[in-house]
Design an enzyme around this catalytic site. Structure first.
Site, PDB file in Angstrom:
ATOM      1  N   CYS A 178      -0.001   0.914   8.310  1.00 30.20           N
ATOM      2  CA  CYS A 178      -0.134   0.849   6.877  1.00 30.20           C
ATOM      3  C   CYS A 178      -0.271   2.201   6.141  1.00 30.20           C
ATOM      4  O   CYS A 178      -1.103   3.056   6.727  1.00 30.20           O
ATOM      5  CB  CYS A 178      -0.908  -0.267   6.418  1.00 30.20           C
ATOM      6  SG  CYS A 178      -0.716  -0.463   4.545  1.00 30.20           S
TER       7      CYS A 178
ATOM      8  N   CYS B 158      -4.906  -5.958   3.415  1.00 33.60           N
ATOM      9  CA  CYS B 158      -3.721  -5.119   3.157  1.00 33.60           C
ATOM     10  C   CYS B 158      -3.036  -5.549   1.685  1.00 33.60           C
ATOM     11  O   CYS B 158      -2.601  -6.715   1.795  1.00 33.60           O
ATOM     12  CB  CYS B 158      -2.846  -5.333   4.303  1.00 33.60           C
ATOM     13  SG  CYS B 158      -1.372  -4.421   4.101  1.00 33.60           S
TER      14      CYS B 158
ATOM     15  N   ASP C 286      -1.917   2.694   3.789  1.00 36.06           N
ATOM     16  CA  ASP C 286      -3.128   2.573   2.995  1.00 36.06           C
ATOM     17  C   ASP C 286      -4.068   3.825   3.367  1.00 36.06           C
ATOM     18  O   ASP C 286      -4.048   4.158   4.656  1.00 36.06           O
ATOM     19  CB  ASP C 286      -4.143   1.282   3.576  1.00 36.06           C
ATOM     20  CG  ASP C 286      -5.159   1.048   2.834  1.00 36.06           C
ATOM     21  OD1 ASP C 286      -5.162  -0.213   2.164  1.00 36.06           O
ATOM     22  OD2 ASP C 286      -6.200   1.677   2.789  1.00 36.06           O
TER      23      ASP C 286
HETATM   24 ZN   LIG Z   1      -1.984  -2.154   4.028  1.00 32.69          ZN
END
Ligand SMILES: [Zn+2]
Length: 231
Positions: free
Chosen positions: A49, A109, A51
């Site tokens: 991800c 997430c 992130d």
């Molecule tokens: Zn994420």
């Protein structure tokens, strides 16, 4: 340095300090012609991800530059029509000969939460059906997973948002690993393992737990028929 008001110059200064530190440990690090750094030989492709809390360099600090090839996007998706991800996969497997591809999701997430929110809003009566214009790209990006979530809503009834996201994070990784197995690159690599004596490429699914800092193996690994799961 204070994270909230970091200045551009501080990013550059931090980089310069890192480079100086590396040279202190190995003065030839950036110069050695045979070094892994000069000619990358990654053993792993990490599909994670976007992130900012879940970077491969941060959570596996022992690996050096040149060891992990990386593709990251919102909610670690692997869409079969996404040439960005597919070209990274193809290059990593066919040219760089990575030995494993890992899909890495993570707890809490935001992308998974957005897919859940979208799925629940579609199910709610009198919901606005189209996302605000600014969120259209994100909504389209998450659409395949949102469809999955829509199908799972009955099983998620009664769960809090946090509990539902927790469960869906695992579902998402499993879905992306299944997608990975369907790609031309992986099926070709597995076919070649049988016929051309090339090293086995394995695919795995992990979830990074923001609350413990630990990666969890979902034990959904797949490899070419006839090869043994590497330790
Ligand atoms: Zn994420």
């Amino acid at each position: 340095m204070p994270a909230d008001d970091i200045q551009l110059q501080e990013i550059l200064a931090s980089n310069a300090a890192w480079a100086a530190d590396v040279l202190k440990g190995n003065p030839q690090f950036f110069a050695a012609t045979e070094a892994q750094y000069q000619q990358q030989r990654p053993h792993t492709l990490w599909i994670g991800c976007a992130d900012s809390r879940v970077s491969e360099a941060a959570v596996i600090p022992d690996v050096n530059p040149g060891e992990i090839f990386v593709h990251r996007n919102i909610a670690n998706q692997l869409h079969l029509d996404d040439n960005n991800a597919l070209s990274v996969l193809q290059y990593a497997v066919d040219e760089l000969k990575v030995r494993r591809v890992i899909i890495v999701g993570h707890t809490r997430c935001g992308g998974v939460a957005a897919a859940l929110g979208e799925a629940r809003s579609r199910a709610a009566p009198l919901s606005a059906s189209s996302p605000p214009a600014g969120k259209l790209a994100l909504s389209q990006w998450l659409e395949p997973f949102t469809q999955t979530v829509v199908g799972l809503l009955p099983q998620l009834a009664g769960l809090s948002e946090a509990e539902a996201v927790q469960r869906l994070v695992d579902v998402n990784v499993k879905e992306q690993v299944a997608q990975l197995a369907r790609t031309q690159t992986i099926s070709n690599a597995w076919a070649k393992y049988a016929t051309e004596d090339r090293a086995a490429v394995w695919i795995h699914g992990f979830v990074y737990d923001l609350d413990t800092g630990l990666l969890r193996d979902l034990h959904i690994s797949q490899g070419p028929p006839g090869s043994e799961l590497p330790k």
